[in-house]
Design a protein around this motif. Structure first.
Motif, PDB file in Angstrom:
ATOM      1  N   HIS A 100       0.965  -1.369   0.080  1.00 60.08           N
ATOM      2  CA  HIS A 100       0.134  -0.122   0.088  1.00 60.08           C
ATOM      3  C   HIS A 100       0.900   1.301  -0.012  1.00 60.08           C
ATOM      4  O   HIS A 100       0.332   2.421  -0.041  1.00 60.08           O
ATOM      5  N   VAL A 101       2.091   1.068  -0.129  1.00 60.34           N
ATOM      6  CA  VAL A 101       3.160   2.163  -0.143  1.00 60.34           C
ATOM      7  C   VAL A 101       3.115   2.539  -1.629  1.00 60.34           C
ATOM      8  O   VAL A 101       3.246   1.962  -2.557  1.00 60.34           O
ATOM      9  N   LEU A 102       3.249   4.177  -2.089  1.00 56.33           N
ATOM     10  CA  LEU A 102       3.128   4.163  -3.328  1.00 56.33           C
ATOM     11  C   LEU A 102       4.627   3.933  -4.021  1.00 56.33           C
ATOM     12  O   LEU A 102       5.642   3.839  -3.215  1.00 56.33           O
ATOM     13  N   GLU A 103       4.521   3.477  -5.131  1.00 57.09           N
ATOM     14  CA  GLU A 103       5.823   2.713  -5.659  1.00 57.09           C
ATOM     15  C   GLU A 103       7.027   4.093  -5.502  1.00 57.09           C
ATOM     16  O   GLU A 103       8.059   3.446  -5.457  1.00 57.09           O
ATOM     17  N   GLU A 104       6.669   5.056  -5.925  1.00 57.76           N
ATOM     18  CA  GLU A 104       8.139   6.199  -5.999  1.00 57.76           C
ATOM     19  C   GLU A 104       8.466   6.469  -4.436  1.00 57.76           C
ATOM     20  O   GLU A 104       9.408   6.941  -4.400  1.00 57.76           O
ATOM     21  N   ASP A 105       7.656   6.160  -3.418  1.00 61.51           N
ATOM     22  CA  ASP A 105       8.238   6.009  -2.004  1.00 61.51           C
ATOM     23  C   ASP A 105       8.905   4.739  -1.559  1.00 61.51           C
ATOM     24  O   ASP A 105       9.335   4.779  -0.403  1.00 61.51           O
TER      25      ASP A 105
END
Length: 200
Positions: free
Chosen positions: A106-111
């Motif tokens: 559930h973490v954004l890929e960019e993060d």
């Protein structure tokens, strides 16, 4: 946000997942954790896995961004269940292992690289980190949740970018829920390198 989904649908999610067994992945993970070691259950959900870790004699801190999930986990874990997002969680504890089963997705890929680096920093030298993602080529959204997905090759590339770690083993598994056996997962166990991460 994904957290809102789990607050709103906590009862159904807990009913569908609390009694699932992850003993095979746990056995692989715990083989690298010292007896009575300290484990961070990152994105603990209902607290299912934390309860099992405690039963096996480990000290556990369970963290989740959903207050409804933490309310349930606290029934078994008391003050060891902490409501916090991945971004906000801070502690002076250094863990022997981090268990992030179906949570970092559930973490954004960019993060993602930044989040993994943060939590590597909470491990003792040569501490162990297990994480798992849906084994898909494309990210997607559903029911207000974002899902960041990885294939084995894509995950290996991410971990190479993160640095200061050694990959121990990849696992490909199927979803344990009865109606989800067509859903594939990719998991990995990594070890924090004793090298100075500030030099990466």
């Amino acid at each position: 946000m994904s957290i809102n989904y789990y607050n709103t649908n906590a009862k159904n999610f807990i009913n569908n997942t609390f009694n699932l067994s992850m003993s095979d992945l746990m056995d692989e993970f715990l083989a690298f954790i010292p007896d009575k070691g300290i484990i961070l259950d990152l994105g603990c959900g209902s607290g299912r896995d934390s309860v099992e870790f405690q039963r096996r004699g480990y000290e556990v801190v369970a963290v989740d961004g959903s207050q409804a999930m933490i309310d349930h986990a606290a029934k078994f874990l008391g003050s060891h269940a902490v409501c916090s997002t991945f971004a906000d969680y801070e502690t002076d504890i250094r863990f022997h292992g981090i268990w992030a089963l179906a949570s970092l997705l559930h973490v954004l890929e960019e993060d993602m690289a930044q989040v993994i680096r943060k939590y590597l920093g909470l491990l003792v030298d040569e501490g162990i980190f297990l994480m798992s993602f849906k084994n898909r080529d494309m990210n997607y959204e559903k029911d207000g949740r974002i899902f960041t997905c990885y294939t084995k090759d894509k995950l290996a590339s991410l971990l190479s970018e993160v640095g200061s770690l050694d990959v121990i083993k990849f696992f490909e598994t199927v979803d344990r829920r009865e109606d989800r056996h067509d859903e594939k997962w990719i998991s990995v166990i990594i070890k924090k390198s004793a090298r100075d991460m500030t030099k990466e």
